[in-house]
Design a protein around this motif. Structure first.
Motif, mmCIF file in Angstrom:
data_model
loop_
_atom_site.group_PDB
_atom_site.id
_atom_site.type_symbol
_atom_site.label_atom_id
_atom_site.label_comp_id
_atom_site.label_asym_id
_atom_site.label_seq_id
_atom_site.Cartn_x
_atom_site.Cartn_y
_atom_site.Cartn_z
ATOM 1 N N SER A 7 24.427 62.662 42.748
ATOM 2 C CA SER A 7 25.086 62.116 43.925
ATOM 3 C C SER A 7 26.560 62.498 43.933
ATOM 4 C CB SER A 7 24.935 60.592 43.931
ATOM 5 O OG SER A 7 25.760 60.038 44.946
ATOM 6 N N ALA A 8 27.086 62.725 45.133
ATOM 7 C CA ALA A 8 28.507 63.026 45.261
ATOM 8 C C ALA A 8 29.341 61.751 45.193
ATOM 9 C CB ALA A 8 28.774 63.748 46.577
ATOM 10 N N ARG A 9 28.686 60.610 45.256
ATOM 11 C CA ARG A 9 29.409 59.340 45.234
ATOM 12 C C ARG A 9 29.989 59.085 43.846
ATOM 13 N NH1 ARG A 9 26.628 53.453 46.488
ATOM 14 N NH2 ARG A 9 28.090 52.210 45.226
ATOM 15 N N PRO A 10 31.251 58.677 43.753
ATOM 16 C CA PRO A 10 31.851 58.378 42.435
ATOM 17 C C PRO A 10 31.086 57.266 41.722
ATOM 18 C CG PRO A 10 33.533 58.493 44.152
ATOM 19 C CD PRO A 10 32.211 58.517 44.850
ATOM 20 N N LEU A 11 31.126 57.324 40.393
ATOM 21 C CA LEU A 11 30.399 56.322 39.621
ATOM 22 C C LEU A 11 31.058 54.941 39.714
ATOM 23 C CD1 LEU A 11 29.597 58.379 36.401
ATOM 24 C CD2 LEU A 11 28.036 57.788 38.267
ATOM 25 N N LEU A 12 32.367 54.895 39.711
ATOM 26 C CA LEU A 12 33.063 53.617 39.702
ATOM 27 C C LEU A 12 33.060 52.996 41.091
ATOM 28 C CD1 LEU A 12 34.793 51.571 38.111
ATOM 29 C CD2 LEU A 12 36.809 52.889 38.801
ATOM 30 N N ASN A 13 32.705 51.718 41.142
ATOM 31 C CA ASN A 13 32.779 50.939 42.369
ATOM 32 C C ASN A 13 34.113 51.199 43.064
ATOM 33 O OD1 ASN A 13 33.362 48.702 44.135
ATOM 34 N ND2 ASN A 13 31.833 47.475 43.074
ATOM 35 N N ARG A 14 34.058 51.525 44.342
ATOM 36 C CA ARG A 14 35.287 51.933 45.038
ATOM 37 C C ARG A 14 36.320 50.808 45.100
ATOM 38 N NH1 ARG A 14 32.565 53.676 50.496
ATOM 39 N NH2 ARG A 14 30.992 54.213 48.945
ATOM 40 N N ARG A 15 35.872 49.559 44.958
ATOM 41 C CA ARG A 15 36.839 48.460 44.949
ATOM 42 C C ARG A 15 37.754 48.519 43.725
ATOM 43 N NH1 ARG A 15 32.995 43.267 46.562
ATOM 44 N NH2 ARG A 15 32.632 43.844 48.736
ATOM 45 N N LEU A 16 37.257 49.146 42.651
ATOM 46 C CA LEU A 16 38.038 49.217 41.413
ATOM 47 C C LEU A 16 38.666 50.589 41.186
ATOM 48 C CD1 LEU A 16 35.703 47.239 38.972
ATOM 49 C CD2 LEU A 16 37.851 46.473 39.977
ATOM 50 N N ALA A 17 38.397 51.526 42.087
ATOM 51 C CA ALA A 17 38.812 52.906 41.843
ATOM 52 C C ALA A 17 40.319 53.059 41.697
ATOM 53 C CB ALA A 17 38.302 53.802 42.975
ATOM 54 N N GLU A 18 41.091 52.208 42.367
ATOM 55 C CA GLU A 18 42.556 52.361 42.334
ATOM 56 C C GLU A 18 43.175 51.912 41.012
ATOM 57 O OE1 GLU A 18 45.085 49.244 44.306
ATOM 58 O OE2 GLU A 18 43.175 48.785 45.309
ATOM 59 N N GLU A 127 54.572 38.974 44.146
ATOM 60 C CA GLU A 127 54.742 40.312 43.577
ATOM 61 C C GLU A 127 56.096 40.389 42.870
ATOM 62 O OE1 GLU A 127 54.067 44.514 45.705
ATOM 63 O OE2 GLU A 127 55.867 43.486 46.399
ATOM 64 N N PRO A 128 56.197 40.899 41.645
ATOM 65 C CA PRO A 128 55.150 41.530 40.832
ATOM 66 C C PRO A 128 54.142 40.506 40.310
ATOM 67 C CG PRO A 128 57.162 41.270 39.539
ATOM 68 C CD PRO A 128 57.509 40.873 40.934
ATOM 69 N N TYR A 129 52.911 40.968 40.080
ATOM 70 C CA TYR A 129 51.854 40.064 39.662
ATOM 71 C C TYR A 129 51.148 40.594 38.426
ATOM 72 C CZ TYR A 129 49.681 43.453 42.801
ATOM 73 O OH TYR A 129 49.328 44.621 43.436
ATOM 74 N N TYR A 130 50.588 39.672 37.651
ATOM 75 C CA TYR A 130 49.746 40.014 36.509
ATOM 76 C C TYR A 130 48.636 40.933 36.998
ATOM 77 C CZ TYR A 130 46.560 39.068 32.548
ATOM 78 O OH TYR A 130 45.723 39.174 31.477
ATOM 79 N N ASP A 131 48.375 42.017 36.274
ATOM 80 C CA ASP A 131 47.553 43.092 36.831
ATOM 81 C C ASP A 131 46.128 42.672 37.173
ATOM 82 O OD1 ASP A 131 46.874 42.885 34.146
ATOM 83 O OD2 ASP A 131 46.793 45.041 33.800
ATOM 84 N N SER A 132 45.568 41.678 36.496
ATOM 85 C CA SER A 132 44.189 41.300 36.791
ATOM 86 C C SER A 132 44.053 40.648 38.167
ATOM 87 C CB SER A 132 43.631 40.356 35.718
ATOM 88 O OG SER A 132 44.008 39.017 35.931
ATOM 89 N N TYR A 133 45.142 40.122 38.724
ATOM 90 C CA TYR A 133 45.041 39.486 40.034
ATOM 91 C C TYR A 133 44.500 40.459 41.077
ATOM 92 C CZ TYR A 133 48.235 35.789 38.283
ATOM 93 O OH TYR A 133 48.832 34.775 37.583
ATOM 94 N N ALA A 134 45.117 41.637 41.122
ATOM 95 C CA ALA A 134 44.727 42.619 42.127
ATOM 96 C C ALA A 134 43.273 43.044 41.943
ATOM 97 C CB ALA A 134 45.642 43.837 42.051
ATOM 98 N N ALA A 135 42.861 43.264 40.687
ATOM 99 C CA ALA A 135 41.481 43.680 40.431
ATOM 100 C C ALA A 135 40.493 42.585 40.815
ATOM 101 C CB ALA A 135 41.316 44.049 38.959
ATOM 102 N N CYS A 136 40.832 41.338 40.530
ATOM 103 C CA CYS A 136 39.920 40.237 40.855
ATOM 104 C C CYS A 136 39.805 40.026 42.361
ATOM 105 C CB CYS A 136 40.373 38.952 40.169
ATOM 106 S SG CYS A 136 40.152 38.964 38.382
ATOM 107 N N VAL A 137 40.913 40.134 43.069
ATOM 108 C CA VAL A 137 40.858 40.051 44.531
ATOM 109 C C VAL A 137 39.966 41.167 45.076
ATOM 110 C CG1 VAL A 137 42.190 40.264 46.668
ATOM 111 C CG2 VAL A 137 43.081 38.900 44.772
ATOM 112 N N ALA A 138 40.118 42.365 44.522
ATOM 113 C CA ALA A 138 39.308 43.499 44.966
ATOM 114 C C ALA A 138 37.833 43.272 44.682
ATOM 115 C CB ALA A 138 39.786 44.778 44.277
ATOM 116 N N MET A 139 37.496 42.780 43.481
ATOM 117 C CA MET A 139 36.097 42.534 43.146
ATOM 118 C C MET A 139 35.471 41.486 44.060
ATOM 119 S SD MET A 139 35.752 42.847 38.984
ATOM 120 C CE MET A 139 37.156 41.847 38.521
ATOM 121 N N ALA A 140 36.282 40.542 44.535
ATOM 122 C CA ALA A 140 35.775 39.519 45.448
ATOM 123 C C ALA A 140 35.666 40.038 46.879
ATOM 124 C CB ALA A 140 36.687 38.299 45.408
#
Length: 397
Positions: A7-18, A127-140
């Motif tokens: 598949s041409a689709r990236p392996l990593l969930n696009r919400r976490l790609a950044e 902002e600035p924020y602890y880095d997991s905040y952004a990832a958790c918002v994205a996962m939700a």
């Protein structure tokens, strides 16, 4: 094909790609490679009180917690958390329905956001924020909306008008952190009162990360948002043992909230770790009952370490924002003729034998954080003195 996907689709969930690899991994590896003093990642270089460690050993030997503990956490720890909130802040929580034990504050944040945020919801974070905040918002599936803390008069300030303007009809939740990592700001009663009034007016939920609640210096005061009018039943309060007792590897955290909020967060948490840290929960239950002298001594020790590092950074030519809380110092590198914190931190180990973290990685508006660098002072005092000496000798240039 040899294990490759067609598949041409990236392996990593696009919400976490950044997000990719965290800056902490990169800078810790750099510290190892160069033999530098690592003032990047925020963990102590000494263990906490021996009595707490022995309490964990005792639990292991007695067979307490070696099998799955109860899903909400062991009753002893939930009772200890409730007693702590009552004793410290006058907040009354039912240990059976209003306390939930988690795998550190990081899981508590993830579970709260996964439980309370749906795709399309906006989450406001300082902002600035602890880095997991952004990832958790994205996962939700939520959309993060940063409100920038801005430096002025030796500290970073929240613009309450900017916060109010950030709230829209799509805003679901405010994610607050006080004492604030990485800036060291402690939100004042006036600021928190305005936040509470806004949350009530716009019917917002609030998740507060208060893991540095016992590391507040000078004239600052930690005030849980849940103590303010209208906030107890709309606030998920998060804390943990790692920062307070210097056992970060045990990963024991908790939330306190209304029964409805605890039930919602637990619904997500049970599918993350389910349970964790069985024997350590018994030890932290004992730790929370330590006399006030422990907490005062711990705070005073960190304050003296803050002052050692702050003086060293100032002598090296940086502008220092002396923190009112946490165990991090933010410094401005522009007096050294530098403007790019990432390049500065990547070069600093070779220049001075010290590792720090570029604060811009904690911003959506990277340019706002570009000239700032974060140093951790939760290390032995001789280590901090040596780091200060290296920075001064090298001119941090």
């Amino acid at each position: 094909m040899t294990g490759m996907t067609s598949s041409a689709r990236p392996l990593l969930n696009r919400r976490l790609a950044e997000f990719g690899t965290t800056i902490f991994a990169e800078m810790s590896a750099l510290a190892l490679r160069t033999g530098s003093i690592n003032l990047g990642q925020g963990f102590p270089d000494t263990d906490g009180p021996e009595a707490i460690r022995e309490a964990a050993v005792r639990a292991l030997r007695d067979g307490r917690g070696n099998q799955y503990p109860p899903g909400p956490g062991i009753p002893e720890l939930r009772t200890a958390v409730a007693a702590h909130q009552q004793r410290r802040y006058g907040l009354s929580y039912d240990p059976d329905t209003e306390v939930l034990v988690t795998a550190g504050a990081t899981e508590a944040i993830a579970a709260a956001l996964l439980a309370l945020v749906e795709p399309g919801d906006e989450v406001i974070a300082l902002e600035p924020y602890y880095d997991s905040y952004a990832a958790c918002v994205a996962m939700a599936g939520g959309t993060r909306v940063p409100v920038t803390l801005r430096p002025r008069d030796g500290r970073f300030h929240l613009d309450l008008d900017e916060l109010r303007a950030a709230v829209t009809d799509r805003t679901r939740l405010l994610l607050l952190n006080t004492p604030h990592n990485p800036t060291g700001t402690v939100l004042s009663r006036e600021e928190l009162t305005s936040i509470a009034e806004l949350a009530v007016e716009r019917d917002l939920l609030v998740v507060t990360d208060e893991v540095y609640e016992h590391l507040v210096f000078d004239d600052a005061e930690h005030i849980p948002l849940a103590t303010l009018p209208g906030m107890r039943d709309r606030t998920v309060t998060i804390s943990s043992a790692g920062k307070t007792f210097s056992y970060t590897g045990w990963k024991v955290g908790w939330i306190t909230a209304s029964p409805a909020l605890v039930t919602a967060v637990r619904s997500a948490k049970q599918y993350l770790t389910y349970v964790s840290a069985g024997p350590f929960q018994y030890a932290i239950a004992e730790a929370l009952a330590l006399p006030d002298s422990y907490f005062t001594g711990f705070r005073d020790d960190l304050r003296s370490k803050r002052d050692v590092l702050a003086a060293g950074l100032e002598e090296a030519g940086l502008t220092v924002y002396r923190p009112s809380g946490t165990y991090f110092i933010t410094a401005d590198i522009r007096p050294l003729g530098e403007t790019d914190g990432i390049a500065f931190c990547r070069a600093l180990p070779e220049r001075a034998g010290v590792v720090a973290i570029p604060t811009s990685v904690f911003y959506d508006h990277h340019e706002m954080g570009a000239p700032f660098v974060r140093f951790a002072f939760c290390k032995k005092k001789p280590v901090l003195e040596e780091a200060a000496h290296r920075l001064k000798t090298a001119g941090a240039r």
